[in-house]
Scaffold this active site. Structure first.
Site, PDB file in Angstrom:
ATOM      1  N   TYR A 194     -10.797  23.909 -56.114  1.00 44.77           N
ATOM      2  CA  TYR A 194     -10.553  23.851 -57.555  1.00 44.77           C
ATOM      3  C   TYR A 194     -11.083  22.554 -58.141  1.00 44.77           C
ATOM      4  O   TYR A 194     -10.963  21.490 -57.543  1.00 44.77           O
ATOM      5  CB  TYR A 194      -9.044  23.966 -57.823  1.00 44.77           C
ATOM      6  CG  TYR A 194      -8.676  23.873 -59.295  1.00 44.77           C
ATOM      7  CD1 TYR A 194      -8.681  24.998 -60.102  1.00 44.77           C
ATOM      8  CD2 TYR A 194      -8.346  22.644 -59.876  1.00 44.77           C
ATOM      9  CE1 TYR A 194      -8.361  24.920 -61.453  1.00 44.77           C
ATOM     10  CE2 TYR A 194      -8.024  22.556 -61.222  1.00 44.77           C
ATOM     11  CZ  TYR A 194      -8.035  23.695 -62.005  1.00 44.77           C
ATOM     12  OH  TYR A 194      -7.722  23.609 -63.340  1.00 44.77           O
ATOM     13  N   GLN A 215     -10.869  25.182 -65.599  1.00 47.74           N
ATOM     14  CA  GLN A 215     -10.023  25.477 -66.756  1.00 47.74           C
ATOM     15  C   GLN A 215     -10.877  26.083 -67.884  1.00 47.74           C
ATOM     16  O   GLN A 215     -10.360  26.765 -68.772  1.00 47.74           O
ATOM     17  CB  GLN A 215      -9.348  24.186 -67.221  1.00 47.74           C
ATOM     18  CG  GLN A 215      -8.494  24.322 -68.439  1.00 47.74           C
ATOM     19  CD  GLN A 215      -7.552  23.136 -68.607  1.00 47.74           C
ATOM     20  OE1 GLN A 215      -6.563  23.029 -67.897  1.00 47.74           O
ATOM     21  NE2 GLN A 215      -7.863  22.245 -69.523  1.00 47.74           N
ATOM     22  N   LYS A 275     -25.674  48.877-103.890  1.00 49.83           N
ATOM     23  CA  LYS A 275     -25.804  48.729-102.440  1.00 49.83           C
ATOM     24  C   LYS A 275     -24.640  49.300-101.651  1.00 49.83           C
ATOM     25  O   LYS A 275     -23.481  49.193-102.019  1.00 49.83           O
ATOM     26  CB  LYS A 275     -25.934  47.229-102.071  1.00 49.83           C
ATOM     27  CG  LYS A 275     -27.187  46.566-102.562  1.00 49.83           C
ATOM     28  CD  LYS A 275     -28.440  46.932-101.758  1.00 49.83           C
ATOM     29  CE  LYS A 275     -28.415  46.450-100.348  1.00 49.83           C
ATOM     30  NZ  LYS A 275     -28.816  45.068-100.164  1.00 49.83           N
ATOM     31  N   THR A 281     -41.750  54.648 -79.818  1.00 49.06           N
ATOM     32  CA  THR A 281     -42.015  53.506 -78.944  1.00 49.06           C
ATOM     33  C   THR A 281     -42.678  52.495 -79.857  1.00 49.06           C
ATOM     34  O   THR A 281     -43.406  52.881 -80.794  1.00 49.06           O
ATOM     35  CB  THR A 281     -42.972  53.859 -77.782  1.00 49.06           C
ATOM     36  OG1 THR A 281     -44.210  54.285 -78.328  1.00 49.06           O
ATOM     37  CG2 THR A 281     -42.394  54.965 -76.893  1.00 49.06           C
ATOM     38  N   HIS A 282     -42.411  51.215 -79.627  1.00 49.24           N
ATOM     39  CA  HIS A 282     -42.919  50.153 -80.521  1.00 49.24           C
ATOM     40  C   HIS A 282     -42.472  50.389 -81.965  1.00 49.24           C
ATOM     41  O   HIS A 282     -43.144  49.945 -82.896  1.00 49.24           O
ATOM     42  CB  HIS A 282     -44.449  50.056 -80.478  1.00 49.24           C
ATOM     43  CG  HIS A 282     -45.013  50.015 -79.096  1.00 49.24           C
ATOM     44  ND1 HIS A 282     -45.250  48.849 -78.418  1.00 49.24           N
ATOM     45  CD2 HIS A 282     -45.348  51.022 -78.241  1.00 49.24           C
ATOM     46  CE1 HIS A 282     -45.732  49.131 -77.216  1.00 49.24           C
ATOM     47  NE2 HIS A 282     -45.796  50.441 -77.077  1.00 49.24           N
ATOM     48  N   ASN A 314     -24.057  48.800 -97.683  1.00 49.51           N
ATOM     49  CA  ASN A 314     -24.674  48.125 -96.539  1.00 49.51           C
ATOM     50  C   ASN A 314     -24.016  48.510 -95.209  1.00 49.51           C
ATOM     51  O   ASN A 314     -22.797  48.640 -95.136  1.00 49.51           O
ATOM     52  CB  ASN A 314     -24.570  46.610 -96.720  1.00 49.51           C
ATOM     53  CG  ASN A 314     -25.315  46.130 -97.954  1.00 49.51           C
ATOM     54  OD1 ASN A 314     -26.343  46.704 -98.321  1.00 49.51           O
ATOM     55  ND2 ASN A 314     -24.794  45.106 -98.593  1.00 49.51           N
ATOM     56  N   SER A 358      -4.727  22.584 -72.215  1.00 47.75           N
ATOM     57  CA  SER A 358      -5.302  23.930 -72.331  1.00 47.75           C
ATOM     58  C   SER A 358      -4.343  24.912 -73.002  1.00 47.75           C
ATOM     59  O   SER A 358      -4.655  26.093 -73.143  1.00 47.75           O
ATOM     60  CB  SER A 358      -5.689  24.457 -70.937  1.00 47.75           C
ATOM     61  OG  SER A 358      -4.574  24.416 -70.064  1.00 47.75           O
ATOM     62  N   GLU A 417     -24.656  46.254 -88.256  1.00 48.94           N
ATOM     63  CA  GLU A 417     -25.303  44.943 -88.129  1.00 48.94           C
ATOM     64  C   GLU A 417     -24.504  44.030 -87.214  1.00 48.94           C
ATOM     65  O   GLU A 417     -25.065  43.256 -86.427  1.00 48.94           O
ATOM     66  CB  GLU A 417     -25.444  44.291 -89.510  1.00 48.94           C
ATOM     67  CG  GLU A 417     -26.423  45.019 -90.409  1.00 48.94           C
ATOM     68  CD  GLU A 417     -26.405  44.473 -91.824  1.00 48.94           C
ATOM     69  OE1 GLU A 417     -27.386  43.840 -92.233  1.00 48.94           O
ATOM     70  OE2 GLU A 417     -25.400  44.671 -92.536  1.00 48.94           O
ATOM     71  N   SER A 429     -22.280  45.226-102.172  1.00 49.96           N
ATOM     72  CA  SER A 429     -22.854  43.901-102.400  1.00 49.96           C
ATOM     73  C   SER A 429     -22.104  43.259-103.547  1.00 49.96           C
ATOM     74  O   SER A 429     -21.659  43.936-104.471  1.00 49.96           O
ATOM     75  CB  SER A 429     -24.333  44.045-102.755  1.00 49.96           C
ATOM     76  OG  SER A 429     -24.750  42.953-103.544  1.00 49.96           O
ATOM     77  N   ASN A 475      -2.975  26.044 -58.914  1.00 49.43           N
ATOM     78  CA  ASN A 475      -4.318  26.580 -58.668  1.00 49.43           C
ATOM     79  C   ASN A 475      -4.281  28.069 -58.372  1.00 49.43           C
ATOM     80  O   ASN A 475      -5.076  28.838 -58.900  1.00 49.43           O
ATOM     81  CB  ASN A 475      -4.996  25.837 -57.510  1.00 49.43           C
ATOM     82  CG  ASN A 475      -5.284  24.398 -57.863  1.00 49.43           C
ATOM     83  OD1 ASN A 475      -5.079  23.995 -59.002  1.00 49.43           O
ATOM     84  ND2 ASN A 475      -5.745  23.634 -56.895  1.00 49.43           N
ATOM     85  N   LYS A 517     -11.338  30.203 -69.205  1.00 46.23           N
ATOM     86  CA  LYS A 517     -10.511  31.073 -70.026  1.00 46.23           C
ATOM     87  C   LYS A 517     -11.069  31.386 -71.411  1.00 46.23           C
ATOM     88  O   LYS A 517     -11.074  32.545 -71.830  1.00 46.23           O
ATOM     89  CB  LYS A 517      -9.104  30.470 -70.130  1.00 46.23           C
ATOM     90  CG  LYS A 517      -8.293  30.774 -68.850  1.00 46.23           C
ATOM     91  CD  LYS A 517      -7.003  30.018 -68.771  1.00 46.23           C
ATOM     92  CE  LYS A 517      -7.169  28.640 -68.198  1.00 46.23           C
ATOM     93  NZ  LYS A 517      -7.759  28.613 -66.842  1.00 46.23           N
TER      94      LYS A 517
HETATM   95  N1  ARG Z   1      -4.561  24.580 -66.790  1.00 46.04           N
HETATM   96  C1  ARG Z   1      -5.159  24.612 -65.496  1.00 46.04           C
HETATM   97  C2  ARG Z   1      -6.336  25.588 -65.486  1.00 46.04           C
HETATM   98  O1  ARG Z   1      -6.382  26.388 -66.349  1.00 46.04           O
HETATM   99  C3  ARG Z   1      -4.158  25.057 -64.475  1.00 46.04           C
HETATM  100  C4  ARG Z   1      -4.487  24.653 -63.079  1.00 46.04           C
HETATM  101  C5  ARG Z   1      -4.308  23.192 -62.922  1.00 46.04           C
HETATM  102  N2  ARG Z   1      -4.509  22.803 -61.566  1.00 46.04           N
HETATM  103  C6  ARG Z   1      -4.688  21.528 -61.213  1.00 46.04           C
HETATM  104  N3  ARG Z   1      -4.911  21.289 -59.948  1.00 46.04           N
HETATM  105  N4  ARG Z   1      -4.670  20.568 -62.089  1.00 46.04           N
HETATM  106  O2  ARG Z   1      -7.206  25.550 -64.636  1.00 46.04           O
END
Ligand code: ARG
Length: 466
Positions: free
Chosen positions: A314, A319, A280, A152-153, A282, A20, A287, A274, A107, A322
């Site tokens: 967990y 993961q 143009k 409206t509409h 734009n 990750s 948009e 354009s 975790n 993110k």
């Molecule tokens: N890279 C992991 C995540 O973003 C970190 C936590 C990993 N924990 C584990 N028990 N393997 O979730």
């Protein structure tokens, strides 16, 4: 690292899926701050002595500097940012680095880092909302009595003042602020200390660590602490709604800036030309406001899907929290910033808007209300006016060109006042009800908006000062 139990090296195909670092390296500054606070927590209970703490803190500083330096590269064997920082700290301070993971699991480390991100960026979103609200309010103040048709509409419905129309967006953003505030509050509860899931064997003063890191509270339950990502969902939900609001604004600007409408024009610095048609200009920025919104909503949907049915606590599934979060942060912050900028240079065309709002048909409701004042039930009046509109359209006339005789054929209650009601201007000023478009309620609304904005700004200043 952490593979001592396993005899085999990870298969590259697994590694590619599992690693990750490419996205969680974004967490580095948060992870370093958290590690400093955790080290201080360990020192308070004697796991580290003062000298070890000082070495640890200096080491973490150097790791931060190394990562920020030009040409820095992680190693292929670094699985995620937490492991990478642990390795780098080892290079800086030797085996002492190994003490940092006492009483802490990845975790709760990752949950805490992500909560810190959400806190920080909820505040940033509130700040950016306030900037866009300020632009809207300024525009509303300077266009208080510019009439345009309300739709409206997407069909002309009733005239409104531009100030009133723009403030509709102000109030949407004011509600977005409340939603981001909720995300800020829900991310202000520190999971650190949850350990892997059951808590840890070291009585670290969690309240002190929380205070150190800027959290208001600590979680009550380690299982919940390790498995909770609601605060990310809260942020993504707030961002989804906010981006939806901006998409409606963008959409209106696109329509309004077309030659057909000609109500407004964006500044050149927020427009594109354009590649083939030299004439143009734009409204690309508007948009993109329109188009980015589903992407933010998709991030919300993605994480909801990841978390759905996930057994406690967990799972590596988590993961996947993110990338949707980071993408939504980039997107919504970019959108809010662009909105404020776009509204700085927008120019409205008073004549075009007024000409469109002078369409007499927009006064149909006014005529119906005249009949109601004379005792006719509204539904019946609606029918009478519908008939008048048909007479006018079929006779190729405007409403005011209908003769007194024609009026009487539709209702005995219609007299000369009918023609007065059709005088433009009265259609807007008749909306005197609180929240209506008339000048008096609009002035009160502007005052309320000023107070709301001042409260939001004071909140931001207070939070930033903490
Ligand atoms: N890279 C992991 C995540 O973003 C970190 C936590 C990993 N924990 C584990 N028990 N393997 O979730």
């Amino acid at each position: 690292m952490s593979r001592q139990r396993l005899r085999k090296e990870p298969d590259p195909r697994f590694w590619r899926l599992n690693r990750s670092l490419e996205f969680d390296k974004w967490l580095a500054p948060y992870d370093l701050d958290q590690s400093r606070a955790h080290a201080r927590g360990l020192q308070r209970i004697g796991v580290l002595d003062a000298d070890e703490l000082a070495q640890m803190e200096a080491g973490l500083d150097r790791v931060g500097e190394r990562m920020a330096a030009h040409g820095f590269a992680f190693e292929d064997s670094d699985e995620d940012i937490h492991m990478a920082i642990e390795r780098l700290l080892g290079e800086e301070i030797g085996p002492l680095a190994g003490k940092l993971h006492t009483g802490r699991s990845r975790n709760d480390q990752v949950a805490t880092d992500v909560a810190m991100v959400v806190q920080n960026h909820s505040m940033e979103a509130i700040d950016l909302c306030a900037a866009a609200m300020e632009r809207l309010l300024t525009l509303a103040e300077s266009h208080q009595d510019w009439a345009l048709p309300g739709y409206t509409h997407l069909q002309r419905a009733q005239p409104v003042y531009l100030g009133h129309h723009l403030l509709a967006y102000f109030w949407m953003l004011a509600r977005d602020v409340l939603r981001f505030q909720f995300a800020l509050d829900s991310s202000s509860v520190m999971p650190l200390g949850s350990g892997a899931l059951a808590g840890v064997n070291w009585e670290i003063d969690r309240e002190a660590v929380a205070e150190d890191l800027g959290f208001d509270h600590v979680t009550h339950n380690s299982i919940d602490g390790a498995s909770n990502r609601d605060f990310v969902l809260d942020y993504l939900s707030a961002a989804s709604t906010c981006s939806m609001h901006l998409s409606r604004l963008g959409s209106e600007i696109v329509i309004w800036s077309s030659s057909e409408f000609g109500f407004c024009e964006l500044d050149e610095s927020f427009s594109s030309g354009s590649s083939i048609m030299p004439q143009k200009k734009n409204p690309d920025s508007a948009e993109l406001l329109r188009a980015k919104s589903p992407r933010v909503a998709a991030s919300f949907q993605t994480l909801l899907g990841v978390m759905h049915a996930l057994p406690l606590t967990y799972g590596k599934d988590m993961q996947e929290d993110k990338e949707p979060l980071f993408d939504a942060i980039d997107t919504i912050e970019g959108l809010l910033d662009a909105t404020a900028g776009m509204l700085e240079g927008i120019a409205f065309d008073r004549e075009r808007m007024e000409a469109a709002s002078g369409d007499e048909m927009l006064a149909a409701t006014e005529v119906a209300d005249l009949l109601v004042r004379r005792g006719m039930p509204f539904r019946e009046a609606h029918g009478v006016v519908g008939g008048l509109v048909r007479d006018a359209v079929e006779g190729g006339k405007s409403l005011s060109e209908l003769t007194p005789v024609e009026l009487k054929q539709r209702s005995e209650l219609l007299d000369e006042t009918y023609y007065e009601v059709l005088q433009r201007g009265s259609w807007l000023e008749s909306k005197r009800i609180a929240g209506g478009t008339g000048s008096a309620p609009l002035a009160a609304q502007i005052q309320a908006a000023r107070e709301t904005l001042a409260a939001v700004k004071a909140r931001v200043a207070e939070e930033r000062a903490e």
